[in-house]
Design an enzyme around this catalytic site. Sequence first.
Site, PDB file in Angstrom:
ATOM      1  CG  ASP A 163     -39.394  15.174 -34.491  1.00  0.00           C
ATOM      2  OD1 ASP A 163     -38.543  15.010 -33.586  1.00  0.00           O
ATOM      3  OD2 ASP A 163     -40.022  16.224 -34.648  1.00  0.00           O
ATOM      4  CG  ASP A 217     -39.647  17.428 -28.354  1.00  0.00           C
ATOM      5  OD1 ASP A 217     -38.603  16.803 -28.119  1.00  0.00           O
ATOM      6  OD2 ASP A 217     -40.586  17.529 -27.542  1.00  0.00           O
ATOM      7  CD  GLU A 259     -38.823  22.211 -28.801  1.00  0.00           C
ATOM      8  OE1 GLU A 259     -38.448  22.681 -27.692  1.00  0.00           O
ATOM      9  OE2 GLU A 259     -38.327  21.196 -29.295  1.00  0.00           O
ATOM     10  N   GLY A 264     -31.352  19.271 -25.293  1.00  0.00           N
ATOM     11  CA  GLY A 264     -31.406  20.323 -24.278  1.00  0.00           C
ATOM     12  C   GLY A 264     -30.077  20.577 -23.598  1.00  0.00           C
ATOM     13  CE  LYS A 265     -27.469  15.271 -21.552  1.00  0.00           C
ATOM     14  NZ  LYS A 265     -28.766  14.648 -21.865  1.00  0.00           N
ATOM     15  CD  GLU A 266     -26.652  17.431 -26.548  1.00  0.00           C
ATOM     16  OE1 GLU A 266     -26.283  16.261 -26.479  1.00  0.00           O
ATOM     17  OE2 GLU A 266     -27.756  17.816 -26.095  1.00  0.00           O
ATOM     18  NE  ARG A 267     -32.221  23.573 -27.923  1.00  0.00           N
ATOM     19  CZ  ARG A 267     -33.166  22.639 -27.884  1.00  0.00           C
ATOM     20  NH1 ARG A 267     -34.058  22.624 -26.913  1.00  0.00           N
ATOM     21  NH2 ARG A 267     -33.228  21.714 -28.808  1.00  0.00           N
ATOM     22  CG  HIS A 314     -31.362  18.360 -19.609  1.00  0.00           C
ATOM     23  ND1 HIS A 314     -31.680  17.045 -19.819  1.00  0.00           N
ATOM     24  CD2 HIS A 314     -31.976  19.067 -20.596  1.00  0.00           C
ATOM     25  CE1 HIS A 314     -32.436  16.948 -20.903  1.00  0.00           C
ATOM     26  NE2 HIS A 314     -32.635  18.163 -21.394  1.00  0.00           N
ATOM     27  CG  ASN A 371     -38.752  14.966 -21.694  1.00  0.00           C
ATOM     28  OD1 ASN A 371     -39.013  14.943 -20.491  1.00  0.00           O
ATOM     29  ND2 ASN A 371     -37.882  15.795 -22.224  1.00  0.00           N
TER      30      ASN A 371
END
Length: 237
Positions: free
Chosen positions: A9, A11, A18, A52-55, A81, A127
């Site tokens: 993973d 992040d 974060e 991020g978009k879903e968040r 975003h 990213n």
Amino acid sequence: MTLEALIFDVDGTLADTEEAHRVAFNLAFERYRLGWVWQPDEYRELLHITGGKERMSMYIETLALPDAERRRLKSMVPDIHAEKTRFYGAFVADGAVPLRDGVARLLDEALAAGCKLAIASTTTAVNIDALLQSTFGTRGLDMFSAIACGDRVRAKKPAPDIYRLALRALELLPEHAIAFEDSPNGLRAAHAAGLRTVVTPNFWTEGGDFSVASLLLPSLAELRFDEIERLTANGTP
Ligand code: XBP
Ligand code: MG
């Protein structure tokens, strides 16, 4: 069982990213004059939503808004975003996001032992490229045999899709790889894909449910590559 790949993973696992994401979100919100500010406590809760978009979309759902305004804000999410990603990329390029303890050494030990490396992350390829180049230099991207990330899968973590995509790219069965995660969502995704998982929680994820982890450590600082098989053997999903 021969260990043929480590799947990381990004992040929170490769690097503690974060806080940089949170600040980047807030700068993008300011740029769009939204009046939103995600403080650390609120962001820790929002991190239960991966992507991020879903968040942001889920956050908009929590706001008391007329339907038309809610729809307008949701239509802006991709642009907000993209702006956030620009801010985040600048922080990473400035070296503001170092690798977590032990990560560089463990990756080099794995490569020296002939073990492949891969990534399975919810964040964007942009990213990930920025982080690998800022922390490993030009060799960063070449170290990984497969990078599964972002919108390459419709169902993000805790769905197993991104780990299944990484395993397909590696042409490996789950028993020949081990996942490294920091969050309950990430652990659930890896476990559902049949992977033993090493979990290193951080400020944003500590206290989560890591009961199905094969190995739970404060960081990778003390983990040697040649110990991984033995230490995770009884944690087979
Ligand atoms: C963590 C996430 C990401 C980041 C923000 O991904 O859920 O959404 O919080 O990055 P992982 P984006 O731990 O799976 O690497 O804004 O690019 O989604
Ligand atoms: Mg993570």
